[in-house]
Design a protein around this motif. Structure first.
Motif, PDB file in Angstrom:
ATOM      1  N   ARG A 264       0.825  -1.193   0.000  1.00 15.33           N
ATOM      2  CA  ARG A 264       0.000   0.000   0.000  1.00 15.33           C
ATOM      3  C   ARG A 264       0.872   1.260   0.000  1.00 15.33           C
ATOM      4  O   ARG A 264       0.572   2.250  -0.683  1.00 15.33           O
ATOM      5  CB  ARG A 264      -0.925  -0.004   1.217  1.00 15.33           C
ATOM      6  N   ASN A 265       1.985   1.217   0.744  1.00 15.73           N
ATOM      7  CA  ASN A 265       2.880   2.374   0.796  1.00 15.73           C
ATOM      8  C   ASN A 265       3.578   2.631  -0.549  1.00 15.73           C
ATOM      9  O   ASN A 265       3.756   3.769  -0.966  1.00 15.73           O
ATOM     10  CB  ASN A 265       3.942   2.185   1.878  1.00 15.73           C
ATOM     11  N   HIS A 266       3.976   1.533  -1.221  1.00 17.39           N
ATOM     12  CA  HIS A 266       4.774   1.687  -2.443  1.00 17.39           C
ATOM     13  C   HIS A 266       3.958   1.533  -3.728  1.00 17.39           C
ATOM     14  O   HIS A 266       4.449   1.879  -4.801  1.00 17.39           O
ATOM     15  CB  HIS A 266       5.912   0.664  -2.458  1.00 17.39           C
ATOM     16  N   GLY A 267       2.732   0.982  -3.611  1.00 20.11           N
ATOM     17  CA  GLY A 267       1.948   0.760  -4.832  1.00 20.11           C
ATOM     18  C   GLY A 267       0.486   1.113  -4.732  1.00 20.11           C
ATOM     19  O   GLY A 267      -0.265   0.887  -5.689  1.00 20.11           O
ATOM     20  N   GLY A 268       0.037   1.632  -3.579  1.00 15.56           N
ATOM     21  CA  GLY A 268      -1.352   2.015  -3.416  1.00 15.56           C
ATOM     22  C   GLY A 268      -2.297   0.822  -3.485  1.00 15.56           C
ATOM     23  O   GLY A 268      -1.902  -0.325  -3.234  1.00 15.56           O
ATOM     24  N   ASP A 269      -3.564   1.076  -3.863  1.00 13.13           N
ATOM     25  CA  ASP A 269      -4.534  -0.012  -3.965  1.00 13.13           C
ATOM     26  C   ASP A 269      -4.175  -0.989  -5.075  1.00 13.13           C
ATOM     27  O   ASP A 269      -4.477  -2.180  -4.989  1.00 13.13           O
ATOM     28  CB  ASP A 269      -5.945   0.552  -4.198  1.00 13.13           C
ATOM     29  N   MET A 270      -3.498  -0.506  -6.134  1.00 12.61           N
ATOM     30  CA  MET A 270      -3.033  -1.414  -7.188  1.00 12.61           C
ATOM     31  C   MET A 270      -1.994  -2.385  -6.633  1.00 12.61           C
ATOM     32  O   MET A 270      -1.965  -3.570  -6.996  1.00 12.61           O
ATOM     33  CB  MET A 270      -2.429  -0.615  -8.350  1.00 12.61           C
ATOM     34  N   PHE A 410      15.063   0.363  -0.539  1.00 11.79           N
ATOM     35  CA  PHE A 410      16.021   0.702  -1.594  1.00 11.79           C
ATOM     36  C   PHE A 410      15.429   0.569  -3.005  1.00 11.79           C
ATOM     37  O   PHE A 410      15.749   1.360  -3.891  1.00 11.79           O
ATOM     38  CB  PHE A 410      17.259  -0.208  -1.495  1.00 11.79           C
ATOM     39  N   PHE A 411      14.571  -0.449  -3.186  1.00 13.12           N
ATOM     40  CA  PHE A 411      14.088  -0.746  -4.539  1.00 13.12           C
ATOM     41  C   PHE A 411      12.581  -0.574  -4.689  1.00 13.12           C
ATOM     42  O   PHE A 411      12.011  -0.962  -5.716  1.00 13.12           O
ATOM     43  CB  PHE A 411      14.488  -2.174  -4.937  1.00 13.12           C
ATOM     44  N   GLY A 412      11.921  -0.047  -3.670  1.00 10.21           N
ATOM     45  CA  GLY A 412      10.499   0.215  -3.760  1.00 10.21           C
ATOM     46  C   GLY A 412       9.672  -1.050  -3.875  1.00 10.21           C
ATOM     47  O   GLY A 412       9.962  -2.077  -3.252  1.00 10.21           O
ATOM     48  N   PHE A 413       8.635  -1.014  -4.714  1.00 11.46           N
ATOM     49  CA  PHE A 413       7.689  -2.124  -4.856  1.00 11.46           C
ATOM     50  C   PHE A 413       8.400  -3.412  -5.286  1.00 11.46           C
ATOM     51  O   PHE A 413       8.106  -4.497  -4.793  1.00 11.46           O
ATOM     52  CB  PHE A 413       6.615  -1.731  -5.868  1.00 11.46           C
ATOM     53  N   THR A 414       9.365  -3.316  -6.193  1.00 12.56           N
ATOM     54  CA  THR A 414      10.092  -4.500  -6.667  1.00 12.56           C
ATOM     55  C   THR A 414      10.886  -5.155  -5.552  1.00 12.56           C
ATOM     56  O   THR A 414      11.014  -6.393  -5.494  1.00 12.56           O
ATOM     57  CB  THR A 414      11.043  -4.113  -7.813  1.00 12.56           C
ATOM     58  N   GLY A 415      11.426  -4.369  -4.623  1.00  8.49           N
ATOM     59  CA  GLY A 415      12.224  -4.910  -3.535  1.00  8.49           C
ATOM     60  C   GLY A 415      11.452  -5.853  -2.630  1.00  8.49           C
ATOM     61  O   GLY A 415      12.030  -6.782  -2.040  1.00  8.49           O
ATOM     62  N   ILE A 416      10.142  -5.635  -2.516  1.00  8.11           N
ATOM     63  CA  ILE A 416       9.311  -6.517  -1.686  1.00  8.11           C
ATOM     64  C   ILE A 416       9.423  -7.950  -2.186  1.00  8.11           C
ATOM     65  O   ILE A 416       9.612  -8.903  -1.418  1.00  8.11           O
ATOM     66  CB  ILE A 416       7.837  -6.060  -1.714  1.00  8.11           C
ATOM     67  N   PHE A 417       9.327  -8.126  -3.481  1.00 10.29           N
ATOM     68  CA  PHE A 417       9.291  -9.465  -4.066  1.00 10.29           C
ATOM     69  C   PHE A 417      10.686 -10.056  -4.242  1.00 10.29           C
ATOM     70  O   PHE A 417      10.849 -11.271  -4.253  1.00 10.29           O
ATOM     71  CB  PHE A 417       8.555  -9.405  -5.403  1.00 10.29           C
ATOM     72  N   ALA A 418      11.706  -9.192  -4.339  1.00 11.72           N
ATOM     73  CA  ALA A 418      13.082  -9.691  -4.464  1.00 11.72           C
ATOM     74  C   ALA A 418      13.547 -10.378  -3.187  1.00 11.72           C
ATOM     75  O   ALA A 418      14.494 -11.181  -3.211  1.00 11.72           O
ATOM     76  CB  ALA A 418      14.015  -8.530  -4.804  1.00 11.72           C
ATOM     77  N   ALA A 419      12.894 -10.078  -2.075  1.00 10.61           N
ATOM     78  CA  ALA A 419      13.299 -10.679  -0.793  1.00 10.61           C
ATOM     79  C   ALA A 419      12.979 -12.166  -0.720  1.00 10.61           C
ATOM     80  O   ALA A 419      13.652 -12.913   0.000  1.00 10.61           O
ATOM     81  CB  ALA A 419      12.605  -9.938   0.353  1.00 10.61           C
TER      82      ALA A 419
END
Length: 462
Positions: A264-270, A410-419
């Protein structure tokens, strides 16, 4: 049953238990995602409906954890005592586990509806999607007593050596769910409420099926309600045995909560809509492996209770071969057909573009996922409670959650999934190290006291 458990070839025995369990867990995954498919493709709901469903996903995971705490914990403890030849105690376990499940379901139903808005806000619902989320989850909470009975019946049916009945019960409930999803959402135009009622009706179908089986003479130990006596010691053992699977569910719920907040912080409702699809795909990938471990668990527990530790390594090897083959296929499908998979849930161009990259990255390391889950399950089956709880929370809570938070900075929305792939690799290495030590210890124990009974014992350290 005893001769089969202790003499049949490991792969043949595992397949007998695992195939119905895998089908059952796939059906359970369908429970979790079929609403999202119908919601996401409905013109009046779309990505907003997916976001609303995502906000309450941690709640559903935790509710499932409580059901498995009593069902899986009771079923494992039940199987150990069956292996030891103590049918009287097994019967007491069966009755007390049912009591715990029903009591837990009623408490969740009451508290969930009392604090529903606070819970949904806490798990990430914005003001825009709160009405949709409330419509859905207020009804879901009314179904929790039935879901508790369903989890209970599925696990005890399997623990009695009848995994096929569990498969049939879950298929029966799933058919209810799918049919009523279509009827209530598209014919009666009930929207989110229709999706919720379809889920509840599916749970009712499964719970009624299992109760009819467990009270019948087809059951190895038929339920006799007049024999119920609350036993605090047995209840404590059920809870302690089920703690690892509860830890798994709570870890998934905690991670879902964190993912909702970060998305929600990095990508909103999408971002929440993408998380809905990610969690659905993760469920679909993991459920067959969990089904395999559910087939593995009563066999290993029985052999452990009968003090035939020599059988455990063979069962485990077969499980690892099967799980690895499956996740390799899943990996290829996800990486090569990402767009097609995402479009099953929603076809909005912005949504598909946002989801594609996230999904490919998140599932980059799934070829080793099966080995980690199967290995951790052995600790629960042999009642190594603390080690099992640690391993089952390792991947999601101890590794993925902090990594997702750090990389997203560091990487925003993409960083969530890279973890996630990083967490997969680390969890695999730690699990294999601990599993090797456990198997070495089991091999050194006495493995052939055929006529001994299993005394109650405190949890052991590896």
């Amino acid at each position: 049953m005893r001769e089969e458990m202790l003499t049949q070839k490991p792969m043949k025995l595992l397949l007998k238990f695992a195939i119905p369990a895998i089908i059952g867990m796939v059906v359970m995954a369908i429970y979790n995602i079929v609403d999202r498919i119908f919601i996401g493709n409905h013109p009046a709901l779309g990505s907003a409906g997916l976001a609303a469903a995502a906000t309450g996903f941690p709640i559903m995971v935790i509710v499932a954890g409580i059901g498995l705490l009593f069902g899986n914990g009771g079923g494992t403890f039940f199987a150990i005592n069956l292996g030891a030849g103590d049918r009287d105690k097994a019967e007491k376990i069966q009755l007390n586990a049912l009591f715990l499940g029903l009591a837990g379901g009623i408490v969740i139903m009451l508290l969930g509806n009392l604090f529903i808005d606070d819970l949904l806000h806490m798990f990430g619902a914005s003001d825009a999607i709160l009405p949709l989320a409330r419509e859905y989850f207020s009804i879901i909470f009314y179904g929790t007593p039935f879901s508790m009975v369903a989890y209970y019946g599925n696990n005890f049916s399997r623990a009695q050596g009848n995994p096929r009945n569990t498969m049939n019960a879950m298929l029966f409930g799933a058919v209810f769910n799918i049919v009523f999803d279509y009827v209530l959402i598209y014919i009666f135009h009930m929207g989110m409420r229709g999706a919720a009622w379809a889920t509840v009706l599916g749970q009712v179908g499964t719970s009624v099926w299992q109760l009819c089986f467990l009270v019948s003479e087809k059951s190895l130990i038929p339920l006799k309600f007049h024999k119920f006596q609350f036993d605090s010691k047995i209840c404590a053992k059920i809870i302690s045995t089920g703690m690892p699977v509860l830890a798994v569910q709570f870890s998934v719920g905690a991670v879902s909560f964190l993912l909702n907040a970060l998305s929600r912080n990095h990508g909103g409702d999408m971002g929440l809509s993408v998380i809905a699809v990610f969690s659905s795909l993760q469920t679909m990938i993991q459920m067959p492996i969990i089904g395999l471990t559910q087939g593995q668990l009563p066999i290993i527990s029985y052999c452990y209770g009968a003090k035939r530790n020599d059988r455990i390594a063979g069962i485990l090897k077969s499980s690892m071969l099967l799980s690895t083959g499956y996740v390799l296929i899943a990996f290829v499908v996800i990486q090569l057909f990402t767009t097609q998979v995402v479009m099953i849930f929603n076809r909005e161009p912005d949504f598909v573009q946002a989801a594609n990259g996230a999904i490919r990255i998140a599932f980059a390391a799934i070829p080793i996922l099966g080995l980690q889950i199967v290995g951790a399950n052995v600790f629960q089956a042999t009642r190594q409670i603390r080690q099992s709880s640690f391993l089952n929370t390792l991947r999601q809570v101890l590794l993925f959650a902090p990594l997702a938070y750090m990389l997203s900075q560091f990487f925003g929305f993409t960083g969530i999934f890279a973890a996630l792939p990083v967490a997969d690799v680390l969890a695999f290495a730690i699990t294999m190290f601990m599993l090797r030590r456990l198997l070495h210890r089991l091999q050194t124990e006495n493995t052939h006291p055929e006529n001994e009974t299993l005394a109650d014992e405190e949890d052991e350290d590896v």
